[in-house]
Design an enzyme around this catalytic site. Structure first.
Site, PDB file in Angstrom:
ATOM      1  CB  THR A 142     -18.985 -27.745  19.120  1.00 13.90           C
ATOM      2  OG1 THR A 142     -20.186 -28.152  18.466  1.00 13.90           O
ATOM      3  CG2 THR A 142     -19.270 -26.448  19.864  1.00 13.90           C
ATOM      4  CG  ASP A 143     -21.267 -28.560  14.542  1.00 13.54           C
ATOM      5  OD1 ASP A 143     -20.829 -29.344  15.408  1.00 13.54           O
ATOM      6  OD2 ASP A 143     -22.461 -28.565  14.170  1.00 13.54           O
ATOM      7  CD  GLN A 149     -19.098 -40.376  21.345  1.00 16.38           C
ATOM      8  OE1 GLN A 149     -19.159 -41.183  20.425  1.00 16.38           O
ATOM      9  NE2 GLN A 149     -19.785 -39.242  21.348  1.00 16.38           N
ATOM     10  CD1 TRP A 185     -23.033 -32.984  13.627  1.00 22.09           C
ATOM     11  CD2 TRP A 185     -23.761 -34.316  11.988  1.00 22.09           C
ATOM     12  NE1 TRP A 185     -24.010 -32.305  12.943  1.00 22.09           N
ATOM     13  CE2 TRP A 185     -24.470 -33.092  11.925  1.00 22.09           C
ATOM     14  CE3 TRP A 185     -24.042 -35.306  11.052  1.00 22.09           C
ATOM     15  CZ2 TRP A 185     -25.455 -32.847  10.969  1.00 22.09           C
ATOM     16  CZ3 TRP A 185     -25.003 -35.043  10.097  1.00 22.09           C
ATOM     17  CH2 TRP A 185     -25.719 -33.836  10.060  1.00 22.09           C
ATOM     18  CB  ALA A 188     -17.013 -30.541  26.518  1.00 24.82           C
ATOM     19  CE1 TYR A 189     -24.013 -29.256  32.122  1.00 29.39           C
ATOM     20  CE2 TYR A 189     -24.804 -29.089  29.864  1.00 29.39           C
ATOM     21  CZ  TYR A 189     -25.057 -29.206  31.217  1.00 29.39           C
ATOM     22  OH  TYR A 189     -26.354 -29.249  31.665  1.00 29.39           O
ATOM     23  CE  LYS A 243     -16.997 -27.093  23.293  1.00 28.58           C
ATOM     24  NZ  LYS A 243     -16.014 -27.913  24.063  1.00 28.58           N
ATOM     25  CE1 TYR A 245     -21.498 -28.468  23.906  1.00 27.72           C
ATOM     26  CE2 TYR A 245     -22.288 -28.109  21.667  1.00 27.72           C
ATOM     27  CZ  TYR A 245     -21.383 -28.675  22.539  1.00 27.72           C
ATOM     28  OH  TYR A 245     -20.348 -29.442  22.050  1.00 27.72           O
ATOM     29  CG  ASP A 298     -15.206 -29.985  40.501  1.00 22.85           C
ATOM     30  OD1 ASP A 298     -15.955 -29.938  39.500  1.00 22.85           O
ATOM     31  OD2 ASP A 298     -15.550 -29.596  41.629  1.00 22.85           O
TER      32      ASP A 298
END
Length: 285
Positions: A98-99, A12, A147, A57-58, A126, A122, A33
């Site tokens: 990420t949060d 996104q 989000w 990211a994963y 991160k 996750y 990769d």
């Protein structure tokens, strides 16, 4: 922006970066990769760039619980290798986090200095990625966000549009609170940061960036249905009624004052971003 190298192409944020910075070089998974961190580092070393953004990211939060090795390669080891290569090259490195690095306790916004305690694989990978970026030295910036939504890819908005058109009511989690964040605003913020970091080598650090006002997933769904004109009732439920393999933080509120102070970037109104996303979805369909 000329001289920008971006890891990611189909995600996104990467797609929004492509819209806003068409002159940048984008590395999709067919070229970079992410499970081969050393190869990612070599790409930076071999590319004539002025700044690097890692927008890859994963992000399969639940799948990561049983695929921890891949998640760690992509979310932790690859960003560390990228940051090391950028530091060696002497160019700024920007990374999206990420949060989920927090445990979600309490009800106050977390500032960037708040203790981290991820609830699952996750978030843990991160967080390890953040630590690797910082340890690499050089000029770096980490943006924790939450989000994320847009008109493309798999996200909450698109899921709600589909389900809201099929059903007369939906049960939605109401005890997780956070800031929905348009991917386009994330991309725009990253570009502002990259430009300022190129101009001022002293700039960088750890930042939070999320949409305002804070809301629950149920609140978010109601706004989606209201703006689209869907007659679908939202029934609030607790997270305990919707168990998932990975636990989600209940409190994902982020204090975004530092990014405003250092870069002049304000929290975006996610409701305005949602209106634009809904317009884009309608046009594309």
């Amino acid at each position: 922006m000329d001289g920008l190298l971006v890891f990611g192409r189909t995600g996104q944020v990467a797609q929004e970066l492509a819209r806003l910075a068409p002159g940048a070089i984008f590395m999709g998974r067919d070229q970079a990769d992410l499970t081969d961190p050393a190869a990612c580092g070599r790409i930076i070393a071999q590319t004539d760039c002025r700044a690097v953004i890692n927008a890859a990211a994963y992000t399969a939060v639940d799948k990561a619980e049983t695929d921890a090795d891949t998640a760690r390669l992509v979310n932790a080891e690859a960003p560390a290798a990228m940051a090391q290569a950028a530091a060696t090259k002497g160019v700024p490195f920007l990374h999206v986090s990420t949060d989920y690095v927090f445990d979600g306790s309490g009800d106050l916004p977390r500032d960037t200095d708040a203790p981290t305690a991820p609830l699952g694989v996750y978030g843990a990978t991160k967080l390890a990625g953040e630590q690797g970026v910082e340890a690499a030295g050089g000029q770096w910036a980490i943006m924790r966000t939450s989000w994320v939504f847009s008109s493309h890819g798999a996200n909450f908005v698109k899921t709600m549009l589909r389900l809201g058109a099929e059903r007369d009511h939906l049960t939605i989690v109401a005890d997780q609170i956070g800031g929905p964040t348009p991917a386009r605003d994330i991309a725009a913020a990253l570009l502002v940061m990259a430009g300022q970091m190129i101009a001022d080598p002293a700039k960088g650090g750890l930042y939070h960036f999320a949409g305002a006002p804070d809301a629950s997933w149920a609140d978010f769904a109601r706004e989606i249905f209201d703006q689209r004109g869907l007659n679908c009732e939202v029934v609030d439920i607790p997270s305990s009624d919707y168990p998932t393999p990975a636990r989600r933080p209940l409190n994902s509120r982020l204090d975004c004052s530092r990014i405003s102070k250092d870069f002049g970037i304000a929290r975006p109104d996610w409701r305005a971003g949602l209106a634009q996303v809904l317009t884009n979805v309608k046009e594309s369909s």
